[in-house]
Design a protein around this motif. Structure first.
Motif, short mmCIF file in Angstrom:
data_model
loop_
_atom_site.label_atom_id
_atom_site.label_comp_id
_atom_site.label_asym_id
_atom_site.label_seq_id
_atom_site.Cartn_x
_atom_site.Cartn_y
_atom_site.Cartn_z
N ARG A 59 35.00 67.02 18.33
CA ARG A 59 36.02 68.32 17.94
C ARG A 59 35.41 69.33 18.02
O ARG A 59 34.76 69.71 18.05
N ILE A 60 36.70 70.40 17.55
CA ILE A 60 36.58 71.81 18.28
C ILE A 60 37.38 71.93 16.72
O ILE A 60 38.61 71.72 16.47
N LEU A 61 36.12 72.50 15.84
CA LEU A 61 36.42 73.08 14.37
C LEU A 61 37.37 74.39 14.20
O LEU A 61 37.04 75.16 15.36
N ASP A 62 38.02 74.58 13.28
CA ASP A 62 38.38 75.80 12.89
C ASP A 62 37.79 77.62 13.51
O ASP A 62 38.39 78.25 13.85
N SER A 63 36.10 77.04 13.30
CA SER A 63 35.92 78.42 13.26
C SER A 63 35.20 78.12 14.81
O SER A 63 34.59 79.07 15.41
N GLY A 64 35.80 77.43 15.87
CA GLY A 64 34.85 77.45 16.73
C GLY A 64 34.01 76.16 17.47
O GLY A 64 33.42 76.48 18.60
N ASN A 65 33.36 76.14 16.35
CA ASN A 65 32.00 75.31 16.58
C ASN A 65 32.55 74.16 17.25
O ASN A 65 33.74 73.39 17.31
N VAL A 66 31.60 73.11 18.37
CA VAL A 66 31.85 71.87 18.90
C VAL A 66 31.14 71.16 18.65
O VAL A 66 30.17 71.58 19.09
N GLY A 67 32.02 69.96 18.33
CA GLY A 67 30.44 68.87 18.18
C GLY A 67 31.17 67.69 19.41
O GLY A 67 32.29 67.08 18.97
N ILE A 68 30.18 67.42 20.23
CA ILE A 68 30.52 66.33 20.65
C ILE A 68 29.82 64.94 20.22
O ILE A 68 28.38 64.52 19.50
N GLY A 69 30.15 63.84 19.83
CA GLY A 69 29.26 62.43 19.00
C GLY A 69 29.32 63.61 17.63
O GLY A 69 28.82 61.84 16.67
N VAL A 70 30.32 63.68 16.80
CA VAL A 70 29.39 64.72 15.70
C VAL A 70 30.96 65.80 15.08
O VAL A 70 31.55 66.27 15.90
N SER A 71 31.43 64.95 13.95
CA SER A 71 32.91 65.49 13.55
C SER A 71 32.18 66.66 12.82
O SER A 71 33.48 67.18 12.46
N ASP A 72 31.04 67.04 12.43
CA ASP A 72 31.06 68.06 11.23
C ASP A 72 30.22 69.54 11.99
O ASP A 72 29.62 69.53 11.20
N PRO A 73 30.25 69.85 13.10
CA PRO A 73 28.93 70.55 14.27
C PRO A 73 28.60 71.91 13.00
O PRO A 73 29.79 72.28 12.59
N ASP A 74 27.94 72.20 12.73
CA ASP A 74 26.96 73.72 12.08
C ASP A 74 26.83 74.00 13.04
O ASP A 74 25.98 75.25 12.70
N SER A 75 26.74 74.24 14.14
CA SER A 75 26.45 75.46 15.57
C SER A 75 27.20 75.84 16.52
O SER A 75 28.43 75.00 16.04
N ILE A 76 27.46 76.69 16.85
CA ILE A 76 28.38 76.95 18.41
C ILE A 76 29.18 75.65 18.34
O ILE A 76 29.95 75.19 19.40
N LEU A 77 27.49 74.51 19.59
CA LEU A 77 27.56 73.42 20.20
C LEU A 77 26.31 73.19 19.67
O LEU A 77 25.72 72.91 19.44
N GLU A 78 27.03 71.26 19.73
CA GLU A 78 26.16 70.43 18.67
C GLU A 78 25.91 69.57 18.90
O GLU A 78 27.53 68.69 19.34
N VAL A 79 25.50 68.43 19.75
CA VAL A 79 25.35 67.53 20.52
C VAL A 79 24.53 66.11 19.64
O VAL A 79 23.42 66.05 19.32
N TYR A 80 25.20 64.98 18.92
CA TYR A 80 24.56 64.43 18.58
C TYR A 80 24.37 62.48 19.42
O TYR A 80 25.91 62.63 20.71
N GLY A 81 23.57 62.13 19.52
CA GLY A 81 23.31 60.38 20.63
C GLY A 81 21.82 59.66 20.04
O GLY A 81 21.58 60.77 19.75
N THR A 82 21.77 59.13 20.02
CA THR A 82 20.69 58.02 19.94
C THR A 82 19.84 58.18 20.89
O THR A 82 18.47 57.42 21.20
#
Length: 168
Positions: A59-82
């Motif tokens: 997901r790319i938010l309106d703020s430009g933050n990109v989340g991979i594996g997460v729908s609400d990234p709180d930084s420029i790039l947030e990657v979530y995985g186990t």
């Protein structure tokens, strides 16, 4: 949005049921001065049934933050995985990985016999936040650096679990 699918089963009832999709969602209530939006990419797993909602992957938010594996990234790039969250590859057999576990332990590892090199034009700072800095080989602690102090006094203690330790 756009849905990508074949017609070998039911025709998807929405783009999010397609084999892969790109969708845009409003990030706020739209008006003449408000039109923020998010862009979402999704795919299905192998052997998912038809009429199954695809999985959001990025997901790319309106703020430009990109989340991979997460729908609400709180930084420029947030990657979530186990498992391994990032892998940087030079070729098929040369790579480094970064992973974070449930205790916030972060591992930077190389494949094969690669080295981890810290090369900075300025200082390299290891801040253990009040804990020890430990040097290990194959997961076995070899050297522990304990920094403590009071009243402006700093104590640096090396703890070595070995019969002989040579400084050169």
């Amino acid at each position: 949005g756009i849905g990508f699918d074949s017609t070998d089963g039911n025709v998807p009832s929405s783009i999010t049921e397609a084999s892969a999709f790109i969708a845009a969602y409003a990030a706020e209530d739209h008006a003449t001065t408000d039109k923020g939006g998010d862009l979402v990419f999704g795919t299905t797993l192998i052997n998912d049934d038809d009429d199954t909602v695809s999985h959001e992957r990025m997901r790319i938010l309106d703020s430009g933050n990109v989340g991979i594996g997460v729908s609400d990234p709180d930084s420029i790039l947030e990657v979530y995985g186990t498992t391994t969250q990032q892998k940087w590859s030079y070729d098929a057999s040369t790579a480094a990985t970064i992973s974070v576990d449930t205790n916030s332990h972060t591992t930077l590892a190389t494949l094969e016999s690669g080295q981890i090199i810290l090369d900075a034009a300025g200082d390299i700072i290891l801040d253990a936040g009040g804990g020890d800095i430990e040097f290990a080989s194959a997961g076995t602690p070899q050297l522990n650096l304990d920094m403590a102090g009071t009243n402006g006094e700093i104590i640096m203690q090396l703890k070595v679990d070995a019969d002989d330790f040579v400084f050169k």
